[in-house]
Write an enzyme that holds these catalytic residues in place. Structure first.
Site, PDB file in Angstrom:
ATOM      1  N   ILE A  56      17.530  -4.863 -22.797  1.00  0.00           N
ATOM      2  CA  ILE A  56      18.675  -4.059 -22.375  1.00  0.00           C
ATOM      3  C   ILE A  56      18.784  -4.122 -20.854  1.00  0.00           C
ATOM      4  CG2 ILE A  56      19.635  -1.721 -22.264  1.00  0.00           C
ATOM      5  CD1 ILE A  56      18.014  -1.034 -24.786  1.00  0.00           C
ATOM      6  N   THR A  58      16.374  -5.263 -17.035  1.00  0.00           N
ATOM      7  CA  THR A  58      15.155  -5.629 -16.312  1.00  0.00           C
ATOM      8  C   THR A  58      15.223  -5.020 -14.932  1.00  0.00           C
ATOM      9  OG1 THR A  58      15.060  -7.706 -17.485  1.00  0.00           O
ATOM     10  CG2 THR A  58      13.760  -7.559 -15.507  1.00  0.00           C
ATOM     11  N   GLU A  61      10.198  -2.460 -11.996  1.00  0.00           N
ATOM     12  CA  GLU A  61       8.862  -2.300 -12.585  1.00  0.00           C
ATOM     13  C   GLU A  61       8.810  -2.525 -14.083  1.00  0.00           C
ATOM     14  OE1 GLU A  61       9.476   1.093 -10.819  1.00  0.00           O
ATOM     15  OE2 GLU A  61       8.854   0.213  -8.924  1.00  0.00           O
ATOM     16  N   VAL A  64      13.354  -2.943 -20.343  1.00  0.00           N
ATOM     17  CA  VAL A  64      13.639  -2.098 -21.499  1.00  0.00           C
ATOM     18  C   VAL A  64      14.250  -2.964 -22.601  1.00  0.00           C
ATOM     19  CG1 VAL A  64      14.932  -0.090 -22.343  1.00  0.00           C
ATOM     20  CG2 VAL A  64      14.008  -0.082 -20.012  1.00  0.00           C
ATOM     21  N   ASP A 189      14.201  10.651  -8.759  1.00  0.00           N
ATOM     22  CA  ASP A 189      14.923   9.379  -8.567  1.00  0.00           C
ATOM     23  C   ASP A 189      16.308   9.499  -9.193  1.00  0.00           C
ATOM     24  OD1 ASP A 189      15.484   6.760  -7.805  1.00  0.00           O
ATOM     25  OD2 ASP A 189      14.562   5.880  -9.586  1.00  0.00           O
ATOM     26  N   TYR A 193      22.687   5.848 -11.513  1.00  0.00           N
ATOM     27  CA  TYR A 193      22.065   4.784 -12.312  1.00  0.00           C
ATOM     28  C   TYR A 193      21.072   5.332 -13.329  1.00  0.00           C
ATOM     29  CZ  TYR A 193      23.985   1.572  -8.915  1.00  0.00           C
ATOM     30  OH  TYR A 193      24.847   0.855  -8.123  1.00  0.00           O
ATOM     31  N   ASP A 205      14.630   7.780 -17.097  1.00  0.00           N
ATOM     32  CA  ASP A 205      13.790   7.193 -16.049  1.00  0.00           C
ATOM     33  C   ASP A 205      12.961   8.243 -15.303  1.00  0.00           C
ATOM     34  OD1 ASP A 205      12.673   5.328 -14.450  1.00  0.00           O
ATOM     35  OD2 ASP A 205      14.509   4.730 -13.422  1.00  0.00           O
TER      36      ASP A 205
END
Ligand SMILES: Nc1ncnc2c1ncn2[C@@H]1O[C@H](COP(=O)(O)OP(=O)(O)OP(=O)(O)O)[C@@H](O)[C@H]1O
Ligand SMILES: [Mg+2]
Length: 253
Positions: A56, A58, A61, A64, A189, A193, A205
């Site tokens: 889905i 990259t 780190e 997915v 974070d 996004y 995330d």
């Protein structure tokens, strides 16, 4: 076919992954070291994973993947790359969190701890009623969670949808308040996004998220609020008062 590709194909075959176009070969090549293959094997054997699909996303780190879990339920498989992730950036978020005082300092040790941290953060958030992907399990550098989206199509980020601005913003603030006062963590974070939109905003995330007792928790929260309000102001919301937002989210804690 060169040796590298043949090796990757053999690894994919061992995991029963039928995904061999040249783009995804490169992605799988970066992810599938021996330890990660063993981890995925164990998750397959224990029935947590029924099938592994295509990538889905990259990121810096992690990669997915789409997958099927128990009872063919759609899942997201987040694999932190052991060799090619930027693990130095993880340390400031691990040091200072009392839950992870005894971390091993090896590359894989830090990455395993990071993965477990994301699982725990998602669990705490979800228990506090925050809309996040429900975590299923984590093992070493692999995290399994609820797939946000449907019929193999992942949900878009809030930056890519037409949404009711005020209502969505309000829902995000309510989620952040629950995250702070209930789960007692700061996302750290937050941006357009890391919020998906599927009927409602969903925070994702959380590897870097920290407890509110972390020495930098307050400055991380300010950064989150600034990122969020800047995005919503660009979209057309007016009069966002960051101090008010901070007070609402922390609820006097
Ligand atoms: N549970 C999920 N369901 C559907 N899609 C997801 C899920 N989790 C992550 N994604 C997709 O994968 C992307 C990357 O996930 P995430 O933000 O958790 O990883 P990351 O390591 O931060 O990646 P990056 O470095 O790109 O930010 C997300 O932006 C989202 O598009
Ligand atoms: Mg992200």
């Amino acid at each position: 076919m060169d040796i590298k590709n043949r090796e990757i194909d053999e690894k994919l075959a061992r995991l029963r992954i039928r995904d061999k176009d040249s783009d995804s070969r490169k992605i799988w090549g970066d992810v599938l070291d021996e330890r990660t293959i063993l981890t995925l094997y164990r998750l397959l054997k224990r029935g947590f994973i029924e099938a592994i699909g295509g990538a889905i996303s990259t990121g810096k780190e992690a990669t997915v993947f789409y997958g099927l879990g128990e009872d063919a339920r759609e899942i997201a498989i987040k694999i932190y790359r052991i060799e090619t992730s930027d693990f130095r950036e993880m340390e400031p978020y691990l040091a200072g969190d009392p839950r992870f005082d005894n971390i091993k300092r090896s590359r894989s040790g830090i990455i395993y701890t990071w993965t477990q941290k994301e699982y725990k953060n998602l669990k705490r958030a979800s228990n506090a009623g925050v809309r996040v992907p429900e975590p299923i399990t984590s093992m070493n550098n692999v995290l399994l969670m609820e797939f946000i989206g449907e019929e193999e199509v992942p949900a878009p980020h809030i930056k890519d949808v037409d949404m009711a601005l005020e209502e969505t913003f309000e829902k995000i603030i309510v989620n952040l308040r629950k995250l702070y006062t209930g789960a007692r963590i700061v996302h750290a974070d937050l941006s357009e996004y890391n919020i998906l939109y599927h009927h409602q905003p969903i925070l994702i995330d959380m590897g870097q998220s920290v407890t509110i007792s972390h020495p930098n928790a307050t400055s991380f929260l300010w950064r989150d609020i600034k990122n969020l309000s800047k995005f919503f102001e660009r979209r057309g919301l007016e009069d966002l008062n960051e101090k008010d937002l901070f007070n609402r989210i922390t609820g006097g804690l």
